[in-house]
Enzyme design. Structure first.
Site, PDB file in Angstrom:
ATOM      1  N   GLN A  43       0.943  -1.089  -0.010  1.00 11.68           N
ATOM      2  CA  GLN A  43      -0.006  -0.139  -0.093  1.00 11.68           C
ATOM      3  C   GLN A  43       0.711   1.325  -0.155  1.00 11.68           C
ATOM      4  OE1 GLN A  43      -2.355  -1.962   3.337  1.00 11.68           O
ATOM      5  NE2 GLN A  43      -4.007  -0.598   2.496  1.00 11.68           N
ATOM      6  N   HIS A 140       1.837  -9.302   5.070  1.00  7.95           N
ATOM      7  CA  HIS A 140       0.550  -8.239   5.253  1.00  7.95           C
ATOM      8  C   HIS A 140      -0.085  -8.477   3.615  1.00  7.95           C
ATOM      9  CE1 HIS A 140      -1.243  -4.587   6.759  1.00  7.95           C
ATOM     10  NE2 HIS A 140      -2.042  -4.812   5.713  1.00  7.95           N
ATOM     11  N   ASN A 185      -0.666 -10.594   9.719  1.00  4.72           N
ATOM     12  CA  ASN A 185      -1.636  -9.314   9.870  1.00  4.72           C
ATOM     13  C   ASN A 185      -2.842  -9.736   9.785  1.00  4.72           C
ATOM     14  OD1 ASN A 185      -2.217  -6.309   9.673  1.00  4.72           O
ATOM     15  ND2 ASN A 185      -3.080  -7.103   7.833  1.00  4.72           N
ATOM     16  N   GLU A 186      -3.721  -9.302  10.947  1.00  2.20           N
ATOM     17  CA  GLU A 186      -5.216  -9.724  10.972  1.00  2.20           C
ATOM     18  C   GLU A 186      -5.442 -10.937  10.414  1.00  2.20           C
ATOM     19  OE1 GLU A 186      -7.037  -6.180   9.884  1.00  2.20           O
ATOM     20  OE2 GLU A 186      -6.816  -6.653   7.777  1.00  2.20           O
ATOM     21  N   TYR A 329     -11.293  -1.000  14.489  1.00  2.00           N
ATOM     22  CA  TYR A 329     -12.026   0.227  13.879  1.00  2.00           C
ATOM     23  C   TYR A 329     -13.320   0.575  14.150  1.00  2.00           C
ATOM     24  CZ  TYR A 329      -8.190   0.145  10.434  1.00  2.00           C
ATOM     25  OH  TYR A 329      -6.950   0.156  10.019  1.00  2.00           O
ATOM     26  N   GLU A 396      -3.484  -1.299  14.576  1.00  3.77           N
ATOM     27  CA  GLU A 396      -4.404  -0.259  13.692  1.00  3.77           C
ATOM     28  C   GLU A 396      -5.319   0.184  14.173  1.00  3.77           C
ATOM     29  OE1 GLU A 396      -5.188  -2.017   9.677  1.00  3.77           O
ATOM     30  OE2 GLU A 396      -3.438  -3.088   9.491  1.00  3.77           O
ATOM     31  N   TRP A 439      -3.659   4.022  11.762  1.00  2.00           N
ATOM     32  CA  TRP A 439      -3.655   3.807  10.323  1.00  2.00           C
ATOM     33  C   TRP A 439      -4.248   4.844   9.714  1.00  2.00           C
ATOM     34  CZ3 TRP A 439      -1.572  -0.249   7.631  1.00  2.00           C
ATOM     35  CH2 TRP A 439      -1.789  -0.370   6.327  1.00  2.00           C
ATOM     36  N   PHE A 455      -7.081   6.934   4.819  1.00  2.00           N
ATOM     37  CA  PHE A 455      -7.021   7.103   6.526  1.00  2.00           C
ATOM     38  C   PHE A 455      -5.804   8.319   6.962  1.00  2.00           C
ATOM     39  CE2 PHE A 455      -9.097   3.333   5.756  1.00  2.00           C
ATOM     40  CZ  PHE A 455      -9.868   2.782   6.769  1.00  2.00           C
TER      41      PHE A 455
END
Length: 497
Positions: A43, A140, A185-186, A329, A396, A439, A455
């Site tokens: 990203q 990621h 990641n997540e 989030y 994040e 993030w 973001f």
């Protein structure tokens, strides 16, 4: 756009903050607590086909629709010194980023790419030179496409060996300067999105009629992938502890996405459904990491579709994380869904297995979030009570807004101060939370939204050949908070707020 310096917003931010009592500041957090911001390789870096990097599944996936791609992104690969300088000016204490597997090892395994190795060494050196702690994520979403093509990536156990070898390279080459590692990641949302819903790379699904998946089995693949993610993490963690930890003295963790989950009504059914959702969303990964096995409710509902840990694997997974990385989030309401006994196991997916309906609060959705700090505090309290109060890093947290040239992102400021206040309340109540990463540092390529929303604390003009960065109000607010010049009133945290 006119040139805007970071300091030019300070007076605006202070005025915005004056409506809050002198309730808490940066100094109210524990001495070694880290405040930072985050990105990921695909990203942020761009330079997708430069200096030896080869395609990942993210390259392939992002080129399959019209939401844009990360070929250039923010051009962090060439502009990392500029971005690190911005981080230093903002007062960031830490920076979370990921390592592109294919930039470091273009063939997925085997020889290293010298230019990729040099880039990450230089980035880490630049961060250290500005007093910024690097927090590195190994995976990621960007699996080498060559490994996906060879054996199917995360749905084959061969991935465990290849991921461990990749981790070994990273520990060996960067570990003297990196003390915080996140392996995956997540992992829960990755397994769901990539193998049940088809909305994340490599885009497998069989039941989502809104997504055009050419391959996949939503009833089995998310659980197979999730199992292999846990085993790969445990393998890399074991390697680090045996080979590197005593010298490098770092910590290694595992990351999950954690919604705030609240019953939609006061009914017993919705209460039970919410607990079941917690087990499916969070317990799926955390119970093996903390207790060595999957939640009983998942084993009962899924039966033979849920992989089984051998005794040795259970011992290896249990206790394999020094910390839990939390990505949060927003909060959603949960209501019990009506059973569908006629639905065959082969036609099920993660959400029908879970047996709940999710209701986003206010105007929230997967793409936009309301400010719901009480839900964040409830997540940290749940983890404390249910999982032996593990060390936690918030990897994040942030608010997406339409990507435009408006730098007055007061909604993001309100969101951030509310969530930081909720986190402080949880810490005062005993949560072992040790760091917080917004993030994102700057506007990025967002997988689910492309360049339409962002973001970032810094605006990036993607129409400008130089990809000019400009500070938003939120960047100045964060600077003032970290410098102790902004005092914030704690948010109202009751569910009725």
């Amino acid at each position: 756009m006119q040139t805007v310096s970071l300091l030019s917003f300070v007076s605006v931010v202070i005025v915005l903050a004056t409506s809050y009592c002198d309730a808490f500041t940066r100094n109210d957090f524990p001495e070694h607590f880290l405040f930072g911001a985050a990105t990921s390789a695909y990203q942020w870096e761009g330079a997708a086909d430069e200096d030896g990097r080869t395609p990942s599944v993210w390259d392939t996936f992002s080129h399959s629709d019209e939401r844009g791609n990360g070929d250039i992104a923010c051009d962090g690969y060439h502009k990392y010194k500029e971005d690190v300088k911005l981080m230093a000016e903002m007062g960031l204490e830490a920076f979370r980023f990921s390592i592109s597997w294919t930039r470091l090892i273009p063939n997925g395994r085997g020889p290293l790419n010298p230019k990729g190795l040099t880039f990450y060494k230089n980035l880490i050196k630049e961060l250290r030179g500005h007093g910024i702690e690097p927090h590195v994520t190994l995976y990621h979403y960007d699996l080498p496409q060559v490994l996906e093509d060879e054996y199917g990536g995360w749905i084959d156990r061969k991935i465990i060996k290849d991921f461990t070898a990749f981790a070994d390279v990273c520990f060996r080459e960067f570990g003297d300067d990196v003390k915080l590692w996140t392996t995956i990641n997540e992992a829960n949302i990755f397994a769901i999105g990539a193998y049940s819903e088809g909305i994340l790379p490599p885009g497998h699904c069989s039941t989502n009629k809104l997504v055009n998946c050419s391959i996949g089995n939503s009833s089995t693949e998310p659980y197979i992938a999730g199992h292999n993610l846990l085993l790969a993490h445990a393998s890399a963690s074991k390697l680090y502890r045996l080979k590197y930890k005593s010298k490098q003295r770092g910590s290694i963790g595992f990351s999950i996405y954690a919604y705030g989950l609240s019953p939609y009504t006061n009914s017993e059914d919705d209460g039970i459904a919410t607990e079941r959702a917690k087990d499916f969303f969070s317990g799926w990964m955390l119970k093996p990491l903390v207790f060595g096995d999957y939640p009983e409710v998942m084993k009962r509902i899924l039966g033979s579709r849920l992989p089984v840990f051998s005794e040795e694997e259970s011992k290896q997974v249990k206790g394999s994380s020094d910390f839990v990385g939390i990505i949060h989030y927003t909060t959603i309401y949960i209501t019990n869904s009506k059973p569908t006994p006629s639905l065959l196991p082969s036609n099920r997916d993660f959400f029908t297995d879970m047996g709940v309906e999710t209701i986003f609060i206010g105007n929230s959705s997967f793409f936009t979030f309301d400010t719901i700090p009480w839900g964040f505090e409830s997540v940290l309290e749940y983890l404390k009570q249910s999982y032996n109060n593990p060390p936690i890093y918030i990897l994040e947290n942030g608010l997406p807004l339409k990507h435009d040239s408006t730098l007055q992102d007061s909604e993001r400021v309100e969101y951030t101060q509310g969530y930081i206040g909720a986190m402080l309340n949880a810490i005062k109540n005993g949560s072992d939370t040790r760091g917080y990463f917004l993030w994102s540092v700057i506007d990025l390529y967002e997988l689910l939204a492309g360049y339409k929303s962002s973001f970032g604390l810094y605006y990036v003009n993607f129409s400008d050949p130089g990809l000019k960065r400009s500070p938003k109000l939120s960047a100045s607010w964060y600077t003032g908070f970290l410098n102790g010049t902004i005092h914030v009133d704690p948010p109202k945290l009751s569910a009725s707020s």
